[in-house]
Scaffold this motif. Structure first.
Motif, PDB file in Angstrom:
ATOM      1  N   ARG A 115       4.344 -10.771 -69.311  1.00 31.04           N
ATOM      2  CA  ARG A 115       5.450 -10.731 -68.099  1.00 31.04           C
ATOM      3  C   ARG A 115       6.014 -12.263 -67.759  1.00 31.04           C
ATOM      4  O   ARG A 115       7.023 -12.356 -67.368  1.00 31.04           O
ATOM      5  CB  ARG A 115       5.023  -9.905 -66.912  1.00 31.04           C
ATOM      6  N   ARG A 116       4.749 -13.014 -67.737  1.00 24.58           N
ATOM      7  CA  ARG A 116       5.016 -14.504 -67.270  1.00 24.58           C
ATOM      8  C   ARG A 116       5.873 -15.252 -68.455  1.00 24.58           C
ATOM      9  O   ARG A 116       6.986 -15.768 -68.030  1.00 24.58           O
ATOM     10  CB  ARG A 116       4.024 -15.190 -66.862  1.00 24.58           C
ATOM     11  N   PHE A 117       5.471 -15.128 -69.648  1.00 21.35           N
ATOM     12  CA  PHE A 117       6.175 -15.994 -70.574  1.00 21.35           C
ATOM     13  C   PHE A 117       7.218 -15.289 -71.575  1.00 21.35           C
ATOM     14  O   PHE A 117       8.178 -16.168 -71.906  1.00 21.35           O
ATOM     15  CB  PHE A 117       5.004 -16.330 -71.514  1.00 21.35           C
ATOM     16  N   MET A 118       7.105 -14.265 -71.597  1.00 23.21           N
ATOM     17  CA  MET A 118       8.072 -13.247 -72.771  1.00 23.21           C
ATOM     18  C   MET A 118       9.118 -12.496 -71.925  1.00 23.21           C
ATOM     19  O   MET A 118      10.411 -12.868 -72.337  1.00 23.21           O
ATOM     20  CB  MET A 118       7.231 -12.458 -73.466  1.00 23.21           C
ATOM     21  N   VAL A 119       8.965 -12.104 -70.752  1.00 22.44           N
ATOM     22  CA  VAL A 119       9.808 -10.964 -70.383  1.00 22.44           C
ATOM     23  C   VAL A 119      11.090 -11.683 -69.864  1.00 22.44           C
ATOM     24  O   VAL A 119      12.374 -11.050 -70.007  1.00 22.44           O
ATOM     25  CB  VAL A 119       9.354  -9.991 -69.054  1.00 22.44           C
ATOM     26  N   PRO A 120      11.224 -12.816 -68.964  1.00 20.05           N
ATOM     27  CA  PRO A 120      12.254 -13.376 -68.547  1.00 20.05           C
ATOM     28  C   PRO A 120      13.309 -13.794 -69.843  1.00 20.05           C
ATOM     29  O   PRO A 120      14.604 -13.516 -69.559  1.00 20.05           O
ATOM     30  CB  PRO A 120      11.813 -14.756 -67.876  1.00 20.05           C
ATOM     31  N   HIS A 121      12.609 -14.224 -70.928  1.00 16.91           N
ATOM     32  CA  HIS A 121      13.664 -14.594 -72.299  1.00 16.91           C
ATOM     33  C   HIS A 121      14.202 -13.316 -72.812  1.00 16.91           C
ATOM     34  O   HIS A 121      15.208 -13.261 -73.191  1.00 16.91           O
ATOM     35  CB  HIS A 121      12.796 -15.471 -73.005  1.00 16.91           C
ATOM     36  N   LEU A 122      13.229 -12.517 -72.589  1.00 15.98           N
ATOM     37  CA  LEU A 122      13.834 -10.915 -73.297  1.00 15.98           C
ATOM     38  C   LEU A 122      14.930 -10.555 -72.342  1.00 15.98           C
ATOM     39  O   LEU A 122      16.004 -10.155 -73.095  1.00 15.98           O
ATOM     40  CB  LEU A 122      12.619  -9.956 -73.509  1.00 15.98           C
ATOM     41  N   LYS A 123      14.960 -10.476 -71.065  1.00 20.20           N
ATOM     42  CA  LYS A 123      15.741 -10.065 -70.171  1.00 20.20           C
ATOM     43  C   LYS A 123      17.197 -10.740 -70.524  1.00 20.20           C
ATOM     44  O   LYS A 123      18.243 -10.413 -70.499  1.00 20.20           O
ATOM     45  CB  LYS A 123      15.302 -10.386 -68.923  1.00 20.20           C
ATOM     46  N   ARG A 124      16.994 -12.049 -70.495  1.00 25.36           N
ATOM     47  CA  ARG A 124      17.975 -13.022 -70.616  1.00 25.36           C
ATOM     48  C   ARG A 124      18.904 -12.576 -72.003  1.00 25.36           C
ATOM     49  O   ARG A 124      20.260 -12.462 -71.799  1.00 25.36           O
ATOM     50  CB  ARG A 124      17.563 -14.367 -70.863  1.00 25.36           C
ATOM     51  N   LEU A 125      18.194 -12.695 -73.090  1.00 25.62           N
ATOM     52  CA  LEU A 125      19.016 -12.209 -74.464  1.00 25.62           C
ATOM     53  C   LEU A 125      19.405 -10.777 -74.325  1.00 25.62           C
ATOM     54  O   LEU A 125      20.704 -10.743 -74.846  1.00 25.62           O
ATOM     55  CB  LEU A 125      17.952 -12.379 -75.421  1.00 25.62           C
ATOM     56  N   TYR A 126      18.939  -9.877 -74.056  1.00 18.50           N
ATOM     57  CA  TYR A 126      19.442  -8.532 -73.845  1.00 18.50           C
ATOM     58  C   TYR A 126      20.471  -8.581 -72.704  1.00 18.50           C
ATOM     59  O   TYR A 126      21.600  -7.676 -73.121  1.00 18.50           O
ATOM     60  CB  TYR A 126      18.283  -7.505 -73.765  1.00 18.50           C
ATOM     61  N   GLY A 127      20.430  -9.123 -71.700  1.00 22.21           N
ATOM     62  CA  GLY A 127      21.405  -9.280 -70.852  1.00 22.21           C
ATOM     63  C   GLY A 127      22.662  -9.679 -71.432  1.00 22.21           C
ATOM     64  O   GLY A 127      23.791  -9.310 -70.843  1.00 22.21           O
ATOM     65  N   LEU A 128      22.568 -10.930 -72.234  1.00 21.56           N
ATOM     66  CA  LEU A 128      23.719 -11.453 -72.876  1.00 21.56           C
ATOM     67  C   LEU A 128      24.452 -10.301 -73.601  1.00 21.56           C
ATOM     68  O   LEU A 128      25.597 -10.198 -73.675  1.00 21.56           O
ATOM     69  CB  LEU A 128      23.391 -12.745 -73.849  1.00 21.56           C
ATOM     70  N   ALA A 129      23.743  -9.661 -74.528  1.00 19.72           N
ATOM     71  CA  ALA A 129      24.357  -8.506 -75.202  1.00 19.72           C
ATOM     72  C   ALA A 129      24.956  -7.491 -74.609  1.00 19.72           C
ATOM     73  O   ALA A 129      26.249  -6.976 -74.633  1.00 19.72           O
ATOM     74  CB  ALA A 129      23.254  -7.913 -76.295  1.00 19.72           C
ATOM     75  N   LYS A 130      24.486  -7.239 -73.458  1.00 21.16           N
ATOM     76  CA  LYS A 130      24.872  -6.089 -72.386  1.00 21.16           C
ATOM     77  C   LYS A 130      26.319  -6.605 -71.998  1.00 21.16           C
ATOM     78  O   LYS A 130      27.368  -6.118 -71.788  1.00 21.16           O
ATOM     79  CB  LYS A 130      24.182  -5.897 -71.283  1.00 21.16           C
ATOM     80  N   GLU A 131      26.394  -7.946 -71.636  1.00 16.61           N
ATOM     81  CA  GLU A 131      27.533  -8.497 -71.139  1.00 16.61           C
ATOM     82  C   GLU A 131      28.979  -8.428 -72.159  1.00 16.61           C
ATOM     83  O   GLU A 131      30.135  -8.241 -71.723  1.00 16.61           O
ATOM     84  CB  GLU A 131      27.309 -10.096 -70.885  1.00 16.61           C
ATOM     85  N   TYR A 132      28.505  -8.317 -73.419  1.00 16.09           N
ATOM     86  CA  TYR A 132      29.474  -8.209 -74.564  1.00 16.09           C
ATOM     87  C   TYR A 132      29.732  -6.781 -74.795  1.00 16.09           C
ATOM     88  O   TYR A 132      30.354  -6.339 -75.903  1.00 16.09           O
ATOM     89  CB  TYR A 132      29.187  -9.219 -75.705  1.00 16.09           C
ATOM     90  N   ASP A 133      28.939  -5.993 -74.316  1.00 15.11           N
ATOM     91  CA  ASP A 133      29.223  -4.458 -74.690  1.00 15.11           C
ATOM     92  C   ASP A 133      28.469  -4.179 -75.737  1.00 15.11           C
ATOM     93  O   ASP A 133      28.972  -3.157 -76.758  1.00 15.11           O
ATOM     94  CB  ASP A 133      30.508  -3.951 -74.413  1.00 15.11           C
TER      95      ASP A 133
END
Length: 203
Positions: free
Chosen positions: A185-203
């Motif tokens: 949760r400390r080291f990986m989750v923030p980056h995974l959320k960021r990358l998946y969030g970018l994909a969601k922005e582009y639908d």
């Protein structure tokens, strides 16, 4: 190659069509066009992350991980990190449009943990996470920044014609996770959320 030979087909695309595969993987399809890092003295090629790679069925780090002796954030900052400007995104849209009958996967592969371990050595990266977390975080931040911007440019170039963001990494071994849930949760989750969030922005 064996399947193509057995079925009398000329290439991978012909094989996929013959087998009725309805997905095409275009991950990391923007070619590297920058100045490549020099090879190791024995001629071993070096990836754009600066990692010496053996080139076989699978490439793997063979020796001398470039950040094996990183002790400080300054050591991490001094490393030669890849630049998204060194990749050509101009042909991606045409490639996707030419395969529009299929479900298309794209973006940066984004193996955060695996690349970090290749940069330092596997054991060393886990030691950094436990004992020098700021150094581990600096490495992951650089990787995340690169994968994010590569994917952003990829998604921008293929807006409306790319279907799936695909990324892959290794977080487990035969006996369970490689790290505790707290560490994940400390080291990986923030980056995974960021990358998946970018994909969601582009639908």
């Amino acid at each position: 190659q064996m399947l193509c030979a057995h079925l009398g087909l000329p290439d991978r695309e012909a094989l996929l069509r013959a087998l009725g595969v309805d997905l095409r993987n275009l991950v990391d399809a923007a070619p590297f066009v920058g100045e490549p890092p020099p090879p190791m003295p024995d001629g071993t090629p070096v990836s754009y992350f600066g990692i010496p790679d053996s080139k076989g069925t699978y490439s793997s780090t063979v020796y001398n991980p470039p950040l094996a002796h990183a002790e400080t954030v300054a050591d991490v900052e001094a490393h030669r990190w890849p630049d998204p400007d060194d990749f050509d995104f101009t042909k991606l849209r045409a490639t996707c449009e030419g395969l529009s009958e299929y479900a298309l996967c794209g973006g940066a592969w984004s193996p955060l943990l695996c690349t970090a371990m290749h940069l330092t050595g596997m054991e060393e990266f886990f030691l950094l996470m436990a004992m020098k977390p700021k150094v581990a975080e600096a490495i992951l931040n650089h990787l995340s920044d690169f994968f994010y911007e590569y994917s952003r440019r990829y998604f921008e170039a293929t807006r409306g014609v790319l279907d799936i963001f695909f990324m892959g990494d290794d977080f487990g071994i035969q006996t369970g996770p490689m790290m505790s849930l707290t560490m994940f949760r400390r080291f990986m989750v923030p980056h995974l959320k960021r990358l998946y969030g970018l994909a969601k922005e582009y639908d």
